[in-house]
Structure formats: C-alpha cells, structure tokens
Design an enzyme around this catalytic site. Structure first.
Site, PDB file in Angstrom:
ATOM      1  N   ASP A  92      54.861 -10.107  85.556  1.00 38.12           N
ATOM      2  CA  ASP A  92      54.176  -9.328  84.509  1.00 38.12           C
ATOM      3  C   ASP A  92      53.677 -10.150  83.321  1.00 38.12           C
ATOM      4  O   ASP A  92      53.506  -9.611  82.217  1.00 38.12           O
ATOM      5  CB  ASP A  92      55.104  -8.207  84.015  1.00 38.12           C
ATOM      6  CG  ASP A  92      55.183  -7.077  85.025  1.00 38.12           C
ATOM      7  OD1 ASP A  92      54.130  -6.687  85.564  1.00 38.12           O
ATOM      8  OD2 ASP A  92      56.295  -6.589  85.288  1.00 38.12           O
ATOM      9  N   ASP A 152      50.127  -3.722  91.229  1.00 42.15           N
ATOM     10  CA  ASP A 152      50.070  -3.842  89.763  1.00 42.15           C
ATOM     11  C   ASP A 152      49.640  -5.248  89.326  1.00 42.15           C
ATOM     12  O   ASP A 152      49.051  -5.435  88.265  1.00 42.15           O
ATOM     13  CB  ASP A 152      51.443  -3.571  89.114  1.00 42.15           C
ATOM     14  CG  ASP A 152      52.251  -2.469  89.768  1.00 42.15           C
ATOM     15  OD1 ASP A 152      52.053  -2.215  90.966  1.00 42.15           O
ATOM     16  OD2 ASP A 152      53.096  -1.870  89.087  1.00 42.15           O
ATOM     17  N   GLY A 210      54.156  -2.285 104.350  1.00 43.23           N
ATOM     18  CA  GLY A 210      53.980  -1.719 103.019  1.00 43.23           C
ATOM     19  C   GLY A 210      55.179  -0.865 102.650  1.00 43.23           C
ATOM     20  O   GLY A 210      55.784  -0.219 103.510  1.00 43.23           O
ATOM     21  N   THR A 212      57.078   1.355  99.029  1.00 43.05           N
ATOM     22  CA  THR A 212      56.902   1.762  97.630  1.00 43.05           C
ATOM     23  C   THR A 212      58.147   1.438  96.828  1.00 43.05           C
ATOM     24  O   THR A 212      59.233   1.285  97.385  1.00 43.05           O
ATOM     25  CB  THR A 212      56.571   3.258  97.513  1.00 43.05           C
ATOM     26  OG1 THR A 212      56.035   3.489  96.204  1.00 43.05           O
ATOM     27  CG2 THR A 212      57.805   4.133  97.725  1.00 43.05           C
ATOM     28  N   ARG A 224      49.699   5.815  90.015  1.00 48.25           N
ATOM     29  CA  ARG A 224      49.481   4.686  89.108  1.00 48.25           C
ATOM     30  C   ARG A 224      49.141   3.422  89.895  1.00 48.25           C
ATOM     31  O   ARG A 224      48.363   2.590  89.424  1.00 48.25           O
ATOM     32  CB  ARG A 224      50.688   4.468  88.192  1.00 48.25           C
ATOM     33  CG  ARG A 224      50.354   3.487  87.067  1.00 48.25           C
ATOM     34  CD  ARG A 224      51.240   3.606  85.846  1.00 48.25           C
ATOM     35  NE  ARG A 224      52.596   3.151  86.020  1.00 48.25           N
ATOM     36  CZ  ARG A 224      53.665   3.913  86.101  1.00 48.25           C
ATOM     37  NH1 ARG A 224      53.533   5.241  86.029  1.00 48.25           N
ATOM     38  NH2 ARG A 224      54.870   3.415  86.239  1.00 48.25           N
ATOM     39  N   TRP A 228      46.013   1.149  89.242  1.00 45.10           N
ATOM     40  CA  TRP A 228      46.044  -0.324  89.061  1.00 45.10           C
ATOM     41  C   TRP A 228      44.972  -0.952  89.941  1.00 45.10           C
ATOM     42  O   TRP A 228      44.347  -1.950  89.561  1.00 45.10           O
ATOM     43  CB  TRP A 228      47.413  -0.906  89.414  1.00 45.10           C
ATOM     44  CG  TRP A 228      48.575  -0.595  88.498  1.00 45.10           C
ATOM     45  CD1 TRP A 228      49.851  -0.280  88.891  1.00 45.10           C
ATOM     46  CD2 TRP A 228      48.621  -0.614  87.048  1.00 45.10           C
ATOM     47  NE1 TRP A 228      50.674  -0.098  87.793  1.00 45.10           N
ATOM     48  CE2 TRP A 228      49.943  -0.300  86.657  1.00 45.10           C
ATOM     49  CE3 TRP A 228      47.672  -0.860  86.061  1.00 45.10           C
ATOM     50  CZ2 TRP A 228      50.341  -0.222  85.313  1.00 45.10           C
ATOM     51  CZ3 TRP A 228      48.056  -0.774  84.717  1.00 45.10           C
ATOM     52  CH2 TRP A 228      49.368  -0.464  84.365  1.00 45.10           C
TER      53      TRP A 228
END
Ligand code: GLY
Length: 371
Positions: A92, A152, A210, A212, A224, A228
C-alpha cells in the site's frame, strides 16, 4: 452538471475537515469510523495518506494556510514510518505516500517529501516477485499462503511511474508495467467482473486461482475491487498510454455501472443488488474518479461523464455526512469488511478522500492528481 450542488458538497467536506482538525492532532483518523466518528490512531495503517490528501485538496481549493500547515506537520511521521518500517510489509505504499508526500512535492516542491516518497517506492519495488511477475500484496515474502496479487494494487503503481520520472531510473516503471500486465492476465473473469486477489504457485510462478479477502465469495464481485479496477486502469493509462487499456476499461466500467442499484451507491458486493445489505458508497466514489479521468484522457465520451455526474449527485444528496460535533467523517455508508465485521455502514477514510477528489475534479478541471 449541478455545479452548485458539487461546490456546496466540497465546501461542506472542507468545513467538516477544518472543524475536526483537533480530533486528530498528532495522529490520523482510523480507517473506519465508529458510529460515524473516527477514532484517532498513529500513522500505522494503509489509510493515513487519505487524510493528508484531503488536507492538500482543501489547501489547493481554498488557499487556507491552516490546511497546508497540518499536512506539512504530518510529513515527518511518513518519513519515520518508512525509516523505521512501521507496518510497511505490504503493497500500500502508493495509497500512503502518493497522497501525502508525492502531493507535497507536486504542490510545494518539498524535497524531503520527495525523498520520503522515493523510499516508499523502493519498498514497493522490493515486493516484486520474479516467479509470477507480480508485486506480492501482503505479509512475509515468498510464503505460499501470501503468494498473491490484489486488484487494489493498481492504485499503488503510480508512485512507481512517478519515481522513474523524477529519478530517471527505469526500474520502477518496469516493475509497475510487469505487475500491471500480470494483473490484467489473471484478474478478469470472461464477463469482466474481477477477482479480488489471485494466487500464484510459489515454486513455479504459475497463476493458480482467484480468491477474495473482503468480498462475499471467491466467485462474487467485491464492488470496491471492481472500482479499484475502474480507477486503477486509468491511473496506469495516465502514465503509460498502453493501447489495449481503453477497451478493457470500458468492459470493467460497464460491469460496474450495470450492477449499481437505483440510487447508484454500490452494495458492498455485487452479489447484492437490493435489500438490506450495507452499501459501500466508497466504491461509487472511486469509480467516479476513474470515469472522470477516463473522460479527461479521451478514453470515454459524454455518456460516461453524465453517469459519473449522476452517481456523484446521488452521493452528495443522499450520502454526505451532516455537519455537527459528533460526526467527523465526510461520506456516510461505506463498508470496510462486511464479513470481517469491520467498518460496516460507516465513514471510511478512503471514501471521504475519493468523494472529495471526485468533487475537486469536477470543480477544478485543471486540478492535477496527486497520483
Ligand atoms: N485496499 C484495501 C481496501 O480496499 O479495503
């Protein structure tokens, strides 16, 4: 567009920010509010930069020195954080450092902020994994349960392009482009809905599956995450102008728009299209920024711009926080992690930031993004 509504909305957000500065003296708002009031925390979460970014926008909009002073006072804590590695073992770096330090450098030419942001870019680059060609999102490097990318991260790549621009070192940009390429290969389903995260095999680097973290299920679409994608693709396109991005952007964005409820504030996961489940207004605010940037880049036409205005109008009319002593957030009804029991139907700091950025973008067409 309803300029008066948007102007009043931005100025209300700015007054809330100014009236509650003291709530966060020496610290930062937590990622999510509790009963619409953010507790104060130290600079130790992925969201600190959103607060400084709001202060910078308020400064640019109003010219009021108080906002600049508060934003500048925070820069030291961002330097301390990267120097002492306070919760920086994750991707981040862009969310944290673009909106605080890159912004400070772009607005005021602050060299200390520039150096600080470059340290963050180095940290982000160090998370690039050769096996799989991606930036590992979270946790200890090269461990199989952490060996994944997340959508993200598209918004954390601009700090790498920026780092190449200011240093002339191409390695940052190369890292961003490789991660982007890998993300685009794995993150879409055939209908251009998206996975939140994607795992790779630690030994071979082959894409695996994949999954989550904050969505309803591995096969649902976390709203969200999709947002993103909408904004992340455009922020990358802003720097790299890769020809194939616009077509893909339309598909990702069309999926997002087609899954909004009547009042245009996304449910927290697109598994839900109506009913009592909480909204994630932040997802809608993020997507508006993506559409506004796409329009600016000539990627989409007026019809998308109208849709962005429509969403933003609904946020300003139905989701903006009231001004009072108690509420110190700007945008109501966001959701951090519904199934994690975290920040449900609250103000979320990035929701406040992207709502204010969207308003700034429509009010000041020449505004230069901090990304
Ligand atoms: N990037 C973390 C989140 O969207 O919750």
């Amino acid at each position: 567009m309803n300029r008066e509504l948007f102007q009043n909305a931005f100025e209300k957000g700015m007054r809330i920010t100014e009236n509650h500065l003291k709530d966060f003296e020496g610290g930062f708002p937590a990622p999510a509010s509790e009963h619409n009031r953010y507790p104060k925390i130290e600079n130790n979460d992925w969201t600190a930069g959103f607060y400084t970014g709001i202060l910078w926008m308020c400064y640019e909009y109003s010219g009021k020195e108080v906002f600049r002073q508060w934003a500048e006072k925070q820069l030291e804590s961002f330097r301390y954080r990267i120097d002492h590695r306070v919760v920086v073992d994750h991707h981040d770096m862009g969310f944290i450092y673009s909106l605080s330090c890159v912004a400070a450098y772009k607005i005021t030419g602050n060299e200390f902020a520039k150096e600080t942001a470059l340290l963050a870019a180095d940290n982000l680059k160090s998370r690039f994994r050769e096996k799989g060609q991606f930036i590992q999102a979270w946790g200890e490097l090269d461990t199989s349960d952490n060996y994944r990318l997340i959508i993200d991260c598209l918004l954390n790549l601009p700090i790498l392009y920026w780092a190449t621009e200011v240093t002339g070192d191409p390695s940052y940009r190369k890292c961003a482009e490789k991660h982007l390429e890998t993300t685009r290969k794995v993150i879409y389903r055939p209908d251009y809905s998206t996975y939140h995260t994607y795992y790779f095999d630690l030994e071979t680097g082959k894409s695996a599956y994949g999954a989550t973290k904050q969505g309803y299920s591995n096969e649902s679409t976390w709203s969200r995450g999709q947002a993103w994608g909408v904004y992340g693709l455009m922020l990358n396109y802003m720097y790299n102008k890769i020809d194939s991005i616009p077509d893909e952007w339309h598909k990702v964005t069309d999926y997002f728009l087609a899954h909004l409820p009547e009042d245009k504030a996304a449910y927290w996961d697109f598994h839900f299209m109506d009913g009592p489940e909480p909204r994630d207004s932040s997802a809608s605010a993020i997507a508006v920024c993506g559409i506004l940037e796409a329009y600016k880049q000539g990627v989409c036409g007026e019809s998308y711009l109208e849709k962005a205005y429509e969403i933003l109008e609904s946020l300003a009319k139905n989701y903006a926080a009231p001004e009072n002593e108690e509420v110190n957030g700007i945008l109501l009804h966001s959701t951090y992690g519904r199934l994690l029991g975290d920040g449900i139907d609250e103000c979320c700091l990035w929701g406040d930031y992207f709502y204010m950025e969207a308003l700034m973008r429509v009010l000041r067409e020449d505004w230069k993004p901090y990304w």
